[in-house]
Design a protein around this motif. Structure first.
Motif, PDB file in Angstrom:
ATOM      1  N   GLY A  60       0.222 -26.055 -32.003  1.00  0.00           N
ATOM      2  CA  GLY A  60      -0.689 -25.706 -30.927  1.00  0.00           C
ATOM      3  C   GLY A  60      -1.688 -26.827 -30.726  1.00  0.00           C
ATOM      4  N   PHE A  61      -2.631 -26.597 -29.809  1.00  0.00           N
ATOM      5  CA  PHE A  61      -3.565 -27.638 -29.413  1.00  0.00           C
ATOM      6  C   PHE A  61      -4.999 -27.109 -29.432  1.00  0.00           C
ATOM      7  CE2 PHE A  61       0.556 -28.490 -27.680  1.00  0.00           C
ATOM      8  CZ  PHE A  61       0.736 -29.833 -27.941  1.00  0.00           C
ATOM      9  N   TYR A  62      -5.942 -28.028 -29.523  1.00  0.00           N
ATOM     10  CA  TYR A  62      -7.360 -27.685 -29.458  1.00  0.00           C
ATOM     11  C   TYR A  62      -7.860 -28.003 -28.059  1.00  0.00           C
ATOM     12  CZ  TYR A  62      -7.568 -27.216 -34.516  1.00  0.00           C
ATOM     13  OH  TYR A  62      -7.378 -26.790 -35.802  1.00  0.00           O
ATOM     14  N   PHE A  63      -8.542 -27.032 -27.452  1.00  0.00           N
ATOM     15  CA  PHE A  63      -9.123 -27.205 -26.131  1.00  0.00           C
ATOM     16  C   PHE A  63     -10.597 -26.822 -26.208  1.00  0.00           C
ATOM     17  CE2 PHE A  63      -4.660 -26.506 -25.244  1.00  0.00           C
ATOM     18  CZ  PHE A  63      -4.393 -27.466 -24.288  1.00  0.00           C
ATOM     19  N   GLN A  64     -11.375 -27.382 -25.299  1.00  0.00           N
ATOM     20  CA  GLN A  64     -12.793 -27.028 -25.220  1.00  0.00           C
ATOM     21  C   GLN A  64     -12.979 -26.069 -24.056  1.00  0.00           C
ATOM     22  OE1 GLN A  64     -15.464 -30.295 -24.512  1.00  0.00           O
ATOM     23  NE2 GLN A  64     -17.097 -29.278 -25.635  1.00  0.00           N
ATOM     24  N   CYS A  65     -13.675 -24.963 -24.329  1.00  0.00           N
ATOM     25  CA  CYS A  65     -13.950 -23.990 -23.272  1.00  0.00           C
ATOM     26  C   CYS A  65     -14.895 -24.631 -22.259  1.00  0.00           C
ATOM     27  CB  CYS A  65     -14.583 -22.732 -23.869  1.00  0.00           C
ATOM     28  SG  CYS A  65     -15.112 -21.541 -22.616  1.00  0.00           S
TER      29      CYS A  65
END
Length: 149
Positions: A60-65
């Motif tokens: 999976g990936f890290y995203f910023q809200c």
């Protein structure tokens, strides 16, 4: 070259039995026809240890809200689908842009020790070491036989 016939050692005078090469007391050569050892012992060079390199793929990936600026982990199966931030419930659309995600980091588990690793996207396609077990990992974008759906 005849073998040693037996008799006194020419160096120490001890009586030695027949067919010896060296005196049992002083280690002198008993036969004049023989020479001292001239064999060179080569330097010891240990073989390079083989390392096992396993493939690792992004889970999976890290995203910023965009609303609350918190970092979110999003499984790769949700790429391109609208999800909600678990902190502020703002809608997020994790997307793929020309083969790359809008994220700068992904997560995967080490195939050696199963610890979770957070890795920058720029390392995809490279070999790295796990920070927990130092196992060698080939970081790949997707398996060679996978098909985009």
């Amino acid at each position: 070259m005849p073998p040693w016939p037996g008799g006194p050692c020419p160096q120490c005078g001890e009586d030695m039995p027949a067919k010896l090469v060296h005196c049992q007391t002083c280690r002198e050569l008993l036969n004049d026809d023989l020479e001292h050892d001239t064999v060179e012992i080569p330097a010891f060079h240990p073989l390079k240890e083989l390392s096992v390199r396993c493939d690792a793929y992004p889970i999976g990936f890290y995203f910023q809200c965009p609303q609350c600026q918190k970092e979110l982990r999003v499984h790769k199966k949700y790429l391109g689908k609208q999800v909600s931030c678990k902190f502020c419930q703002a809608p997020i659309l994790p997307r793929i842009e020309s083969g790359k995600t809008s994220s700068q980091f992904f997560y995967t588990s080490c195939p050696h020790c199963r610890e979770e690793l957070k890795i920058a996207q720029k390392y995809l396609g490279m070999t790295a070491s796990c920070k927990f077990c130092q196992g060698h990992i080939q970081l790949l974008e997707k398996p060679a036989d996978s098909v985009d759906r």
